[in-house]
Design a protein around this motif. Structure first.
Motif, short mmCIF file in Angstrom:
data_model
loop_
_atom_site.label_atom_id
_atom_site.label_comp_id
_atom_site.label_asym_id
_atom_site.label_seq_id
_atom_site.Cartn_x
_atom_site.Cartn_y
_atom_site.Cartn_z
N SER A 513 47.47 51.96 47.89
CA SER A 513 46.39 51.13 47.35
C SER A 513 46.89 50.27 46.21
O SER A 513 47.86 50.63 45.52
CB SER A 513 45.23 52.01 46.87
OG SER A 513 45.59 52.74 45.72
N ASP A 514 46.21 49.14 46.01
CA ASP A 514 46.46 48.26 44.87
C ASP A 514 45.17 48.15 44.08
O ASP A 514 44.10 47.86 44.65
CB ASP A 514 46.87 46.86 45.34
CG ASP A 514 48.27 46.85 45.95
OD1 ASP A 514 49.08 47.72 45.57
OD2 ASP A 514 48.53 45.98 46.81
N ALA A 515 45.26 48.37 42.76
CA ALA A 515 44.07 48.20 41.90
C ALA A 515 43.90 46.72 41.59
O ALA A 515 44.87 46.02 41.30
CB ALA A 515 44.23 49.00 40.62
N MET A 516 42.66 46.27 41.64
CA MET A 516 42.34 44.88 41.33
C MET A 516 41.11 44.82 40.45
O MET A 516 40.14 45.54 40.70
CB MET A 516 42.04 44.08 42.62
CG MET A 516 43.21 43.80 43.51
SD MET A 516 42.71 42.71 44.86
CE MET A 516 44.22 42.64 45.83
N GLY A 517 41.15 43.95 39.45
CA GLY A 517 39.95 43.67 38.70
C GLY A 517 38.93 43.03 39.62
O GLY A 517 39.29 42.43 40.64
N ILE A 518 37.66 43.15 39.27
CA ILE A 518 36.61 42.64 40.15
C ILE A 518 36.77 41.14 40.39
O ILE A 518 36.61 40.65 41.51
CB ILE A 518 35.23 42.96 39.58
CG1 ILE A 518 35.02 44.48 39.56
CG2 ILE A 518 34.13 42.30 40.39
CD1 ILE A 518 33.76 44.92 38.87
N LYS A 519 37.10 40.41 39.34
CA LYS A 519 37.28 38.96 39.48
C LYS A 519 38.38 38.66 40.48
O LYS A 519 38.21 37.81 41.38
CB LYS A 519 37.61 38.36 38.10
CG LYS A 519 37.68 36.86 38.07
CD LYS A 519 37.59 36.32 36.65
CE LYS A 519 38.61 36.93 35.73
NZ LYS A 519 38.56 36.31 34.37
N GLN A 520 39.49 39.38 40.39
CA GLN A 520 40.60 39.18 41.31
C GLN A 520 40.24 39.64 42.72
O GLN A 520 40.58 38.99 43.71
CB GLN A 520 41.83 39.94 40.82
CG GLN A 520 43.06 39.81 41.71
CD GLN A 520 44.19 40.72 41.27
OE1 GLN A 520 44.07 41.45 40.28
NE2 GLN A 520 45.29 40.70 42.02
N ALA A 521 39.52 40.75 42.82
CA ALA A 521 39.14 41.27 44.14
C ALA A 521 38.20 40.31 44.87
O ALA A 521 38.31 40.14 46.09
CB ALA A 521 38.47 42.63 43.98
N LYS A 522 37.31 39.69 44.13
CA LYS A 522 36.40 38.70 44.75
C LYS A 522 37.21 37.54 45.34
O LYS A 522 36.95 37.07 46.46
CB LYS A 522 35.41 38.18 43.72
CG LYS A 522 34.20 39.09 43.47
CD LYS A 522 33.36 38.52 42.34
CE LYS A 522 32.00 39.19 42.27
NZ LYS A 522 31.01 38.55 43.12
N GLU A 523 38.19 37.10 44.59
CA GLU A 523 39.04 35.99 45.07
C GLU A 523 39.81 36.42 46.30
O GLU A 523 39.98 35.64 47.25
CB GLU A 523 39.98 35.56 43.95
CG GLU A 523 39.26 34.94 42.75
CD GLU A 523 40.18 34.73 41.56
OE1 GLU A 523 41.35 35.18 41.64
OE2 GLU A 523 39.73 34.14 40.55
N TRP A 524 40.28 37.68 46.30
CA TRP A 524 41.04 38.18 47.44
C TRP A 524 40.17 38.25 48.69
O TRP A 524 40.59 37.86 49.79
CB TRP A 524 41.61 39.56 47.10
CG TRP A 524 42.39 40.20 48.21
CD1 TRP A 524 43.69 39.96 48.54
CD2 TRP A 524 41.91 41.16 49.16
NE1 TRP A 524 44.06 40.71 49.63
CE2 TRP A 524 42.99 41.46 50.02
CE3 TRP A 524 40.69 41.79 49.36
CZ2 TRP A 524 42.86 42.37 51.06
CZ3 TRP A 524 40.57 42.69 50.40
CH2 TRP A 524 41.65 42.98 51.24
#
Length: 607
Positions: A513-524
């Motif tokens: 797994s890779d942890a992502m901030g919500i802002k980054q996850a939305k972009e992903w």
């Protein structure tokens, strides 16, 4: 003539002889008809009388055997589980105490005083006693001080406060009762010594004897006698059956009495003369809820990001920079604390609660630090001094991966730190996992007693290296809330939510797994064209995609999931919310977290 006369005479003579013979026969015992019958009946009557007598004797024997109360005395050694000599059988709330393996918990009688096993005391009666093995002292922490008792020091009754028998520690029951809300009565003048301890004030059912009576091992007059009571004696009624009652006597027995020997039962509330210490907590003076953001700082240069990470955090009123990092197992720490940072935070209306962690500089051996009384004191003094120098409002302790073997040492550190913080006017909060049995040694109830706030970290439900799944499902958050409420006052609870999620990647049968901030996850999610769908079970939007030879899944933490969490947090009425970490959230997230706003924002449109 003569012949005739002679013949006549002989006839008369023969008649007379016959008559005399009959008379003689009657005189020699001849019976009338009926007299012989009566004579034959006498032996029968005698036999019947004998049978009746035998029957009465037999019936009496059976009656005595079956119905008359026995005077047989009970074998007290057997009754008291062969606890004798200077060993003491312990009863708690009228039940014999046994450990989790079913073995008796045994006290000691020494120098005229009762001593209780330390492990049982802290596990059952009062967990606040702490054995400082490094200095061979008994510690007891109160709101303003930690009392330290050395071997040989007396308890209130003048007897030795505790003793060590080479294997186990024993505490004077008088010392225990000085700091613990218990009642007790001991019976030490007999071979089978015992003590009855009560740790509740539940009303007792009492009755008085109408006359003298024996208390028996079991219900039934043939059961052996434990003790004899007199008219007017009082007993505590534990259970009432049809004809018998289970009772506890003032001379230390639990047995059975006949109901007909007892007066009408009355309820009596035991006297409670114990005064519990009062713990005062430093809460927000304006009565507002805590809205806290963790600011991760790993170098002194990180303080310069203050303006950036707080730009969209309008409703936030507490900021927690990760300023103090343990660097050695002896409790040395690195400080990134900045007076300028504190001034900026205060100017924006934020309190500064500096976080202390034990993991940012690598593995710290807490088995060296936490059990050592001198090292604990050294660390506490250092933290308080630094906090005062830069004007920090509070300390936030984030010690993770503490093993169960150090649980009591960790809690004692927090007790001692709380005393120092209280004296200095510094707010103390502590970060804890969502409570489960396996981490119960963190003892959030005791932490809530000593600390001002307890932060429940409702994230990492599924973490790197574990099974795939949500970082923070709604059920996980609810558990954190409800378990905290069982142990801590609502106004002291802060529920921490994540500003991040994880993308789970399965490739060649292996999942990472890779942890992502919500802002980054939305972009992903947008870049991958993933369609998200609301998952009622987790309370999150879920999506997945086949990306080359791997499958990628995400349980999104977004406006919808956060609104749901905050709804539950509001309904619980807890003292605040926190988020890990600042800088990972999209614009508008802090408006959702604003517990001090009366109107709840409408859910987002993602679901």
């Amino acid at each position: 003539m003569t012949v005739e006369n002679n013949t006549s005479g002989r006839m008369e003579q023969a008649g007379e002889t016959k008559g005399r013979s009959r008379a003689a026969g009657r005189r020699r015992g001849s019976r009338r008809p009926g007299e012989q019958k009566k004579h034959r009946s006498a032996p029968v009557l005698i036999a019947l009388l004998l049978l009746l007598l035998i029957g009465c004797i037999g019936g009496g024997y059976v009656y005595v055997k079956k119905y008359m109360p026995t005077k047989e005395r009970a074998d007290l050694n057997e009754y008291f589980d062969n606890v004798a000599g200077n060993n003491i059988l312990i009863y708690l709330n009228q039940e014999i105490v046994k450990n989790d393996k079913g073995y008796l918990v045994i006290g000691r009688y020494q120098n005229g005083q009762v001593y209780l096993p330390f492990d049982w005391v802290i596990g059952t009666l009062n967990r606040r006693f702490y054995w400082a093995s490094d200095v061979k002292q008994l510690f007891y922490s109160e709101p303003e001080e930690t009392i330290k008792i050395s071997e040989g020091d007396p308890a209130q009754d003048g007897a030795q406060a505790f003793f060590w028998d080479g294997k186990d520690l024993f505490l004077n029951v008088t010392l225990v009762s000085q700091y613990t809300d218990i009642r007790y009565h001991a019976h030490t003048d007999q071979t089978n010594k015992r003590i009855f301890i009560f740790d509740n004030d539940t009303p007792e059912k009492q009755a008085t004897l109408k006359g003298k009576e024996s208390v028996r091992v079991l219900g039934g007059v043939k059961s052996p006698v434990l003790t004899d009571l007199a008219k007017g004696d009082t007993v505590t009624v534990l259970e009432t059956l049809e004809n018998w009652s289970k009772v506890s006597t003032n001379d230390g027995y639990i047995g059975y009495l006949r109901n007909k020997k007892l007066s009408e039962i009355t309820e009596v509330t035991p006297e409670d003369n114990f005064t519990a210490p009062v713990f005062k907590h430093i809460l927000r003076e304006d009565g507002s809820k805590v809205v806290m953001g963790f600011h991760q700082i790993t170098t002194a240069a990180g303080n310069a990001t203050f303006d950036t990470v707080t730009a969209n955090a309008g409703p936030m009123n507490v900021i927690a920079p990760t300023w103090f990092v343990l660097t050695t197992s002896e409790g040395d720490f690195l400080s990134y604390a900045s007076e300028d940072y504190v001034s900026k935070a205060h100017a924006k209306g934020y309190q500064v609660w500096a976080t202390v962690n034990n993991f940012d500089s690598g593995k710290i051996d807490t088995s060296v630090l936490l059990p050592n009384s001198a090292l604990r004191e050294q660390l506490i003094n250092g933290l308080i001094s630094t906090a005062q120098q830069v004007g920090i409002d509070g300390l936030n302790i984030d010690f993770e991966q503490i093993p169960q073997s150090l649980g009591r040492d960790y809690v004692q550190f927090m007790r001692e730190l709380s005393i120092a913080c209280r004296k200095a006017g510094i707010i103390l909060s502590v970060d804890c996992y969502v409570p489960y049995n396996y981490n119960s040694y963190y003892d959030i109830g005791e932490l809530g007693t000593f600390c001002d706030y307890v932060v429940i970290m409702c994230y990492d439900e599924h973490y790197s290296g574990g099974e795939e799944g949500s970082v923070a499902s709604i059920s996980y958050t609810d558990r954190g809330i409800q378990e905290a409420l069982k142990n801590i006052a609502p106004e002291q609870i802060i529920i921490a939510v994540p500003f991040y999620t994880r993308v789970w990647i399965t490739q060649n049968g292996k999942t990472t797994s890779d942890a992502m901030g919500i802002k980054q996850a939305k972009e992903w999610v947008t870049s991958k064209g993933i369609e998200l769908k609301w998952d009622e079970t987790t309370g999150q939007n879920y999506g997945e995609i086949q990306d080359g030879d791997s499958v990628k899944k995400v349980w999104m933490e977004d406006e919808d999931s956060l609104n749901l969490k905050i709804k539950h947090i509001r309904e619980a009425g807890v003292g605040g919310v926190a988020a890990w970490k600042l800088g990972q959230e999209p614009t508008g997230f802090w408006d959702i977290l604003n517990l001090n706003m009366q109107e709840i924002p409408e859910p987002g449109a993602n679901g």
